[in-house]
Design a protein around this motif. Structure first.
Motif, mmCIF file in Angstrom:
data_model
loop_
_atom_site.group_PDB
_atom_site.id
_atom_site.type_symbol
_atom_site.label_atom_id
_atom_site.label_comp_id
_atom_site.label_asym_id
_atom_site.label_seq_id
_atom_site.Cartn_x
_atom_site.Cartn_y
_atom_site.Cartn_z
ATOM 1 N N CYS A 121 34.677 -32.359 9.678
ATOM 2 C CA CYS A 121 35.989 -31.701 9.680
ATOM 3 C C CYS A 121 36.501 -31.499 8.257
ATOM 4 C CB CYS A 121 36.995 -32.525 10.479
ATOM 5 S SG CYS A 121 36.689 -32.499 12.255
ATOM 6 N N ALA A 122 36.205 -32.450 7.379
ATOM 7 C CA ALA A 122 36.633 -32.316 5.982
ATOM 8 C C ALA A 122 35.957 -31.116 5.331
ATOM 9 C CB ALA A 122 36.322 -33.595 5.217
ATOM 10 N N ALA B 100 42.737 -35.202 14.212
ATOM 11 C CA ALA B 100 43.403 -34.186 15.035
ATOM 12 C C ALA B 100 42.587 -32.895 15.047
ATOM 13 C CB ALA B 100 44.812 -33.928 14.500
ATOM 14 N N ILE B 101 42.044 -32.526 13.902
ATOM 15 C CA ILE B 101 41.205 -31.326 13.813
ATOM 16 C C ILE B 101 39.951 -31.503 14.655
ATOM 17 C CG2 ILE B 101 39.735 -29.975 12.253
ATOM 18 C CD1 ILE B 101 41.816 -30.427 10.061
ATOM 19 N N ALA B 102 39.358 -32.699 14.607
ATOM 20 C CA ALA B 102 38.137 -32.982 15.378
ATOM 21 C C ALA B 102 38.382 -32.803 16.870
ATOM 22 C CB ALA B 102 37.650 -34.395 15.077
ATOM 23 N N ARG B 103 39.503 -33.322 17.341
ATOM 24 C CA ARG B 103 39.815 -33.197 18.771
ATOM 25 C C ARG B 103 40.097 -31.745 19.154
ATOM 26 N NH1 ARG B 103 42.318 -38.261 17.607
ATOM 27 N NH2 ARG B 103 44.258 -37.214 17.005
ATOM 28 N N LYS B 104 40.770 -31.027 18.263
ATOM 29 C CA LYS B 104 41.136 -29.641 18.553
ATOM 30 C C LYS B 104 39.919 -28.711 18.532
ATOM 31 C CE LYS B 104 44.367 -26.300 18.809
ATOM 32 N NZ LYS B 104 45.428 -26.197 19.826
ATOM 33 N N THR B 105 38.978 -28.959 17.616
ATOM 34 C CA THR B 105 37.832 -28.069 17.448
ATOM 35 C C THR B 105 36.569 -28.578 18.126
ATOM 36 O OG1 THR B 105 37.196 -29.121 15.342
ATOM 37 C CG2 THR B 105 38.745 -27.271 15.226
ATOM 38 N N GLY B 106 36.623 -29.781 18.716
ATOM 39 C CA GLY B 106 35.465 -30.324 19.412
ATOM 40 C C GLY B 106 34.416 -30.929 18.497
ATOM 41 N N ARG B 107 34.794 -31.249 17.269
ATOM 42 C CA ARG B 107 33.842 -31.885 16.341
ATOM 43 C C ARG B 107 33.851 -33.393 16.574
ATOM 44 N NH1 ARG B 107 35.280 -27.208 13.893
ATOM 45 N NH2 ARG B 107 33.665 -26.170 12.658
ATOM 46 N N LEU B 108 33.134 -33.792 17.620
ATOM 47 C CA LEU B 108 33.111 -35.199 18.036
ATOM 48 C C LEU B 108 31.677 -35.703 18.074
ATOM 49 C CD1 LEU B 108 35.627 -34.857 21.012
ATOM 50 C CD2 LEU B 108 36.142 -35.692 18.701
ATOM 51 N N GLU C 58 48.902 -25.986 13.791
ATOM 52 C CA GLU C 58 48.212 -25.927 15.084
ATOM 53 C C GLU C 58 47.361 -27.174 15.338
ATOM 54 O OE1 GLU C 58 44.692 -23.233 15.424
ATOM 55 O OE2 GLU C 58 45.384 -22.494 13.465
ATOM 56 N N TYR C 59 47.180 -27.995 14.293
ATOM 57 C CA TYR C 59 46.386 -29.214 14.443
ATOM 58 C C TYR C 59 47.229 -30.476 14.378
ATOM 59 C CZ TYR C 59 42.936 -25.707 13.144
ATOM 60 O OH TYR C 59 42.190 -24.564 13.086
ATOM 61 N N SER C 60 48.291 -30.451 13.587
ATOM 62 C CA SER C 60 49.048 -31.673 13.362
ATOM 63 C C SER C 60 50.426 -31.349 12.791
ATOM 64 C CB SER C 60 48.277 -32.574 12.383
ATOM 65 O OG SER C 60 49.077 -33.625 11.894
ATOM 66 N N PRO C 61 51.427 -32.200 13.064
ATOM 67 C CA PRO C 61 52.710 -32.067 12.372
ATOM 68 C C PRO C 61 52.501 -32.445 10.901
ATOM 69 C CG PRO C 61 52.676 -34.064 13.689
ATOM 70 C CD PRO C 61 51.438 -33.308 14.042
ATOM 71 N N ILE D 276 45.279 -38.118 5.519
ATOM 72 C CA ILE D 276 44.152 -37.220 5.740
ATOM 73 C C ILE D 276 43.317 -37.641 6.943
ATOM 74 C CG2 ILE D 276 42.656 -38.472 4.145
ATOM 75 C CD1 ILE D 276 42.699 -34.668 4.914
ATOM 76 N N VAL D 277 43.201 -38.934 7.200
ATOM 77 C CA VAL D 277 42.381 -39.395 8.327
ATOM 78 C C VAL D 277 42.979 -38.929 9.651
ATOM 79 C CG1 VAL D 277 41.486 -41.403 9.559
ATOM 80 C CG2 VAL D 277 41.463 -41.372 7.061
ATOM 81 N N SER D 278 44.299 -39.069 9.800
ATOM 82 C CA SER D 278 44.933 -38.634 11.056
ATOM 83 C C SER D 278 44.808 -37.122 11.227
ATOM 84 C CB SER D 278 46.407 -39.053 11.085
ATOM 85 O OG SER D 278 47.163 -38.344 10.120
ATOM 86 N N LEU D 279 44.898 -36.370 10.130
ATOM 87 C CA LEU D 279 44.745 -34.917 10.221
ATOM 88 C C LEU D 279 43.321 -34.552 10.615
ATOM 89 C CD1 LEU D 279 45.711 -32.017 9.903
ATOM 90 C CD2 LEU D 279 45.238 -32.192 7.447
ATOM 91 N N LEU D 280 42.329 -35.188 10.000
ATOM 92 C CA LEU D 280 40.930 -34.882 10.318
ATOM 93 C C LEU D 280 40.596 -35.245 11.759
ATOM 94 C CD1 LEU D 280 39.146 -36.036 7.026
ATOM 95 C CD2 LEU D 280 39.627 -33.692 7.760
#
Length: 312
Positions: free
Chosen positions: A250-251, A231-239, A217-220, A225-229
């Motif tokens: 996010c980590a 993606a998680i930040a954008r999806k969960t609003g951790r900006l 649901e966050y990334s293919p 790990i950086v690209s996944l984190l």
């Protein structure tokens, strides 16, 4: 702990089900040798997937510890807590002590000792928790005075059972970097010790071996790990300011999700028939290397001291 052993009828040693080998502490093997011991693998619900592999794994683990009894427990399951309590009661009955039985619970940091004590107290005497628990290691800082987990039964002539809580005891040495990452991932090491992104990177490596779909649901599927984190930040609003992804937050979130069983439930150690033997050989090798290093260090200090005296 050693000074109290003469007063203790049973040692209950807790280990984390997700790291059955890595959560083994050789200090207990040395200090508690010869004492009656029940080994409880806690947090089974976080490492078990309910398949045949669990049955095979648990059979192997039980053989490692024979003749000591091994139980696999989720302290939230009443039947699991009951099995531990029943064994404690049987041990107490066999001892036939006039002053009641005293038992001690030991283990690595944050393997669930205090949670198990609270669950045993609730099941045995129907009272609330007395031991403080937390997500980080080091909550229990001193040996307790003994908490009642079973009331006396005057009709049957049975005395009460008291359980002594103890602080988590970390291994005297960590054999390799991956072992340290496993312990940190399971929460036996404070989150401030290893950078969160490093821990999340190791978790990603392990998750990819199980199923990359766990984070679909966050990334293919990815090994980055950086690209996944991000993606998680954008999806969960951790900006952060300016829309910059807060990768450290996010980590930590990613690691905590796994600890709660929301990013897969799997065991980190490879459980094989000869797994314990190989672990013990590795420990002996590490101890030998450490002893040699200490010896060389002492010799070097002596040589330096001789040189100073000769020059002075």
């Amino acid at each position: 702990m050693k000074t109290m052993l003469s007063q203790i009828d049973l040692i209950i040693e807790c280990r984390d089900y997700r790291v059955p080998l890595t959560s083994r502490n050789p200090l207990f093997e040395e200090s508690l040798a010869g004492r009656q011991r029940l080994i409880v693998y806690t947090k089974r619900d976080l490492g078990s997937n309910g398949k045949a592999a669990d049955v095979e794994r648990e059979a192997i683990i039980s053989r490692w510890h024979a003749p000591s009894l091994v139980l696999f427990s989720n302290h939230k399951e009443r039947k699991d807590v009951r099995r531990v309590l029943d064994f404690a009661k049987q041990t107490s009955s066999d001892r036939m002590s006039l002053t009641g039985s005293r038992m001690m619970i030991v283990g690595m940091p944050n393997v669930g000792k205090s949670s198990l004590l609270n669950a045993l107290r609730h099941e045995g005497v129907g009272r609330g928790k007395v031991a403080q628990t937390g997500a980080q290691p080091g909550v229990t800082r001193k040996i307790g005075s003994g908490v009642k987990i079973e009331d006396p039964d005057e009709a049957e002539g049975k005395e009460g059972i008291y359980l002594v809580d103890t602080p988590g005891v970390f291994v005297p040495y960590v054999p390799n970097a991956e072992a340290m990452l496993k312990l940190a991932l399971c929460g036996s090491v404070k989150d401030t010790i290893i950078p969160p992104t490093t821990l999340a990177d190791y978790l990603l490596y392990r998750v990819n071996h199980v199923s990359p779909s766990l984070y679909r649901e966050y990334s293919p599927p990815t090994n980055d790990i950086v690209s996944l984190l991000e993606a998680i930040a954008r999806k969960t609003g951790r900006l952060q300011k300016g829309g910059v992804p807060d990768t450290e937050s996010c980590a930590l979130w990613m690691v905590q999700r796994w600890r709660n069983g929301l990013w897969g439930r799997f065991v980190l150690d490879e459980v094989t028939e000869d797994g314990l033997e190989r672990m013990e050989m590795e420990e002996r090798s590490v101890v030998g290397s450490m002893n040699q290093a200490r010896k060389k260090d002492k010799e070097l200090k002596r040589e330096k001291s001789k040189m100073r005296h000769a020059m002075g």
